[in-house]
Design an enzyme around this catalytic site. Structure first.
Site, PDB file in Angstrom:
ATOM      1  N   HIS A  35     -41.962   5.006  50.700  1.00 22.06           N
ATOM      2  CA  HIS A  35     -43.108   4.129  50.413  1.00 22.06           C
ATOM      3  C   HIS A  35     -44.164   4.120  51.525  1.00 22.06           C
ATOM      4  O   HIS A  35     -45.219   3.513  51.366  1.00 22.06           O
ATOM      5  CB  HIS A  35     -42.652   2.700  50.060  1.00 22.06           C
ATOM      6  CG  HIS A  35     -42.228   1.849  51.215  1.00 22.06           C
ATOM      7  ND1 HIS A  35     -43.077   0.940  51.795  1.00 22.06           N
ATOM      8  CD2 HIS A  35     -41.065   1.758  51.883  1.00 22.06           C
ATOM      9  CE1 HIS A  35     -42.424   0.310  52.771  1.00 22.06           C
ATOM     10  NE2 HIS A  35     -41.207   0.789  52.842  1.00 22.06           N
ATOM     11  N   GLY A  85     -35.997   3.414  54.698  1.00 21.81           N
ATOM     12  CA  GLY A  85     -35.920   3.621  56.143  1.00 21.81           C
ATOM     13  C   GLY A  85     -34.906   2.703  56.800  1.00 21.81           C
ATOM     14  O   GLY A  85     -34.155   3.117  57.686  1.00 21.81           O
ATOM     15  N   THR A  86     -34.875   1.469  56.362  1.00 17.28           N
ATOM     16  CA  THR A  86     -33.955   0.494  56.955  1.00 17.28           C
ATOM     17  C   THR A  86     -32.513   0.955  56.788  1.00 17.28           C
ATOM     18  O   THR A  86     -31.732   0.957  57.749  1.00 17.28           O
ATOM     19  CB  THR A  86     -34.146  -0.883  56.288  1.00 17.28           C
ATOM     20  OG1 THR A  86     -35.502  -1.302  56.500  1.00 17.28           O
ATOM     21  CG2 THR A  86     -33.189  -1.914  56.852  1.00 17.28           C
ATOM     22  N   THR A 136     -24.612   5.503  42.144  1.00 18.85           N
ATOM     23  CA  THR A 136     -25.423   6.380  41.292  1.00 18.85           C
ATOM     24  C   THR A 136     -26.807   6.541  41.907  1.00 18.85           C
ATOM     25  O   THR A 136     -27.433   5.569  42.312  1.00 18.85           O
ATOM     26  CB  THR A 136     -25.509   5.795  39.871  1.00 18.85           C
ATOM     27  OG1 THR A 136     -24.177   5.697  39.359  1.00 18.85           O
ATOM     28  CG2 THR A 136     -26.343   6.671  38.962  1.00 18.85           C
ATOM     29  N   ASN A 159     -44.799   2.121  64.744  1.00 19.79           N
ATOM     30  CA  ASN A 159     -45.518   1.593  63.589  1.00 19.79           C
ATOM     31  C   ASN A 159     -46.560   0.528  63.937  1.00 19.79           C
ATOM     32  O   ASN A 159     -47.455   0.264  63.155  1.00 19.79           O
ATOM     33  CB  ASN A 159     -44.520   1.016  62.580  1.00 19.79           C
ATOM     34  CG  ASN A 159     -43.514   0.104  63.226  1.00 19.79           C
ATOM     35  OD1 ASN A 159     -42.790   0.508  64.140  1.00 19.79           O
ATOM     36  ND2 ASN A 159     -43.459  -1.134  62.789  1.00 19.79           N
ATOM     37  N   SER A 181     -38.819   7.411  54.924  1.00 16.02           N
ATOM     38  CA  SER A 181     -38.925   6.479  53.810  1.00 16.02           C
ATOM     39  C   SER A 181     -40.082   6.891  52.912  1.00 16.02           C
ATOM     40  O   SER A 181     -41.132   7.313  53.394  1.00 16.02           O
ATOM     41  CB  SER A 181     -39.164   5.071  54.351  1.00 16.02           C
ATOM     42  OG  SER A 181     -39.348   4.161  53.293  1.00 16.02           O
ATOM     43  N   GLN A 220     -42.629   6.290  60.231  1.00 16.61           N
ATOM     44  CA  GLN A 220     -44.085   6.173  60.333  1.00 16.61           C
ATOM     45  C   GLN A 220     -44.754   7.510  60.642  1.00 16.61           C
ATOM     46  O   GLN A 220     -45.908   7.724  60.272  1.00 16.61           O
ATOM     47  CB  GLN A 220     -44.423   5.149  61.421  1.00 16.61           C
ATOM     48  CG  GLN A 220     -45.736   4.434  61.258  1.00 16.61           C
ATOM     49  CD  GLN A 220     -45.915   3.676  59.961  1.00 16.61           C
ATOM     50  OE1 GLN A 220     -46.813   3.959  59.181  1.00 16.61           O
ATOM     51  NE2 GLN A 220     -45.040   2.718  59.678  1.00 16.61           N
ATOM     52  N   CYS A 249     -43.818 -12.293  60.772  1.00 14.80           N
ATOM     53  CA  CYS A 249     -44.368 -13.624  60.601  1.00 14.80           C
ATOM     54  C   CYS A 249     -43.202 -14.536  60.231  1.00 14.80           C
ATOM     55  O   CYS A 249     -42.637 -14.415  59.162  1.00 14.80           O
ATOM     56  CB  CYS A 249     -45.389 -13.589  59.477  1.00 14.80           C
ATOM     57  SG  CYS A 249     -46.463 -14.994  59.418  1.00 14.80           S
TER      58      CYS A 249
HETATM   59  C1  LIG Z   1     -41.355   0.758  57.365  1.00 17.94           C
HETATM   60  C2  LIG Z   1     -40.512   1.185  58.513  1.00 17.94           C
HETATM   61  C3  LIG Z   1     -39.110   1.115  58.438  1.00 17.94           C
HETATM   62  C4  LIG Z   1     -38.395   0.525  57.250  1.00 17.94           C
HETATM   63  O1  LIG Z   1     -38.447   1.356  56.128  1.00 17.94           O
HETATM   64  P1  LIG Z   1     -38.130   0.722  54.683  1.00 17.94           P
HETATM   65  O2  LIG Z   1     -38.162   1.890  53.765  1.00 17.94           O
HETATM   66  O3  LIG Z   1     -39.243  -0.270  54.421  1.00 17.94           O
HETATM   67  O4  LIG Z   1     -36.805   0.074  54.768  1.00 17.94           O
HETATM   68  C5  LIG Z   1     -38.377   1.565  59.514  1.00 17.94           C
HETATM   69  N1  LIG Z   1     -38.975   2.069  60.599  1.00 17.94           N
HETATM   70  C6  LIG Z   1     -40.305   2.166  60.707  1.00 17.94           C
HETATM   71  C7  LIG Z   1     -40.904   2.755  61.926  1.00 17.94           C
HETATM   72  C8  LIG Z   1     -41.125   1.726  59.671  1.00 17.94           C
HETATM   73  O5  LIG Z   1     -42.453   1.808  59.803  1.00 17.94           O
END
Ligand SMILES: *Cc1c(COP(=O)(O)O)cnc(C)c1O
Length: 381
Positions: A201, A71-72, A237, A151, A199, A179, A325
């Protein structure tokens, strides 16, 4: 003591079916998708199939999906890629004060490069007003980036309305749907979305893989330079096992979306019922109706967030402050701060987030343990 994981908004466990879908690509099926030979053809096929699945889950076309490391990276690529490609039009973009840091810190980087950013405020429920977006648009505005669902507090934004407005004004619209994906219906066509981040995960897929949707015809500057992968916009890749796992996770998320929503609503009301019966003093942070059911952000007045998180960890419950944190000291969340909540609520907010594996029993047990923590600390005072 049974451990209870209520921090699915931070990350989720990998679903067994997802792991199963990934394993072949760590074993026999190991070719480079860019290779001509049959080893390459096999992984190329896997990547193509995954792209079709991810596209379908967003109502997009396979050619509109760019795989990223998460996501980042998708957020970074959307903002920098669009601003860089449209400098002739202008250097202004609009976002909100409650975005994920993947968006906010990218905006700060853009500011240091001479771009101008408008950070829109939110109301006390965490919503951006569509009129505020409209008023912020200027002739030199290139992009609006407003997240789908928050989130930290779960609040949903007026994504469809903002998308329509952006379209009418000839401004690109990006939304961070990391999210919301797998929880809400994310339809890029119906909601007039030009760019969107997801994303794996956060939906029981592996860490380190995600995607950026870019509507066909929109030019963005390349993000990584090298080979021809991802139409030369994101060289390197492909993460084939990750991509295969992401696609399986997306499939499962789509199949079970409605039941999971109901399940999370039930878990949520189970916890609130326990607290109501125990006479726990709590306030819910976020929107009273327009929220994602897997996120429950509550303040327990009088119990500071960091103290509560310590008690929760000792009680075997994983939750979050919803804020970053910094070297052990808890900073007040920028999201809650932007919502202008009373200081006492800011200092005592905790985010619980539900997901795969959480049962009604766990929700009840967690809420009871929390009630006991609060009773004990009230006795002491
Ligand atoms: C977790 C999250 C991200 C970041 O995604 P990653 O895959 O961990 O880099 C970005 N935006 C929101 C709203 C998220 O909850």
């Amino acid at each position: 003591m049974q451990e209870i994981y209520l921090d699915h908004a931070a990350t989720t466990p990998v679903h067994p079916e997802v792991l199963k879908a990934m394993l072949p690509y760590y074993q026999d099926v190991h070719g480079n998708p860019s290779s001509m030979h049959r080893y390459g053809q096999r992984t190329r096929h896997a990547v193509d199939e995954a792209r079709i699945i991810i596209a379908r889950s967003l109502n997009a076309e396979p050619g509109e999906i760019i795989f990223t490391s998460g996501g980042t990276e998708a957020d970074n690529m959307a903002l920098v890629g669009i601003m860089e490609a449209n400098q002739a039009k202008g250097k202004h973009l609009i976002t909100s004060q409650i975005e994920h840091h993947a968006v906010l810190h990218t905006c700060e980087r853009l500011e240091s490069l001479g771009y101008e950013v408008t950070y829109l405020p939110v109301d006390e429920t965490g919503r951006v007003a569509v009129e505020d977006v409209e008023q912020a648009i200027r002739p030199e505005t290139v992009l609006i980036s407003i997240m789908f669902g928050n989130n930290e507090v779960g609040t949903l934004q007026h994504v469809g309305k903002i998308g329509k407005l952006a379209q009418e004004k000839g401004v690109y619209f990006h939304t961070d749907a990391v999210q919301a994906f797998g929880i809400e219906e994310v339809d890029v066509k119906r909601l007039h979305i030009d760019l969107l981040s997801v994303s794996a995960h956060k939906i029981n897929g592996p860490k380190g893989i995600g995607a950026l949707y870019v509507r066909r015809g929109i030019k963005i500057a390349p993000h990584l330079y090298g080979g021809n992968q991802e139409k030369k916009r994101r060289a390197g890749t492909e993460n084939v096992p990750g991509i295969a796992g992401f696609a399986r996770a997306a499939e499962l998320a789509m199949e079970t979306r409605k039941e999971r929503r109901d399940h999370y609503k039930m878990l949520r009301s189970t916890m609130l019922d326990v607290w109501n019966k125990q006479g726990v003093d709590y306030v819910i942070n976020g929107h009273p109706e327009l929220y994602m059911p897997h996120v429950l952000n509550v303040s327990f007045p009088g119990m500071k967030t960091d103290a509560m998180l310590m008690h929760l960890d000792l009680a075997g419950i994983a939750a979050a402050s919803g804020s970053a944190c910094t070297s052990g000291s808890l900073e007040i969340s920028h999201v809650l701060r932007a919502m202008n909540l009373p200081e006492q609520r800011l200092e005592s907010a905790i985010r619980f987030s539900f997901g795969y594996g959480n049962t009604e029993e766990q929700a009840r047990e967690a809420a009871e343990r929390i009630g006991h923590i609060l009773m004990r600390s009230n006795d002491k005072r």
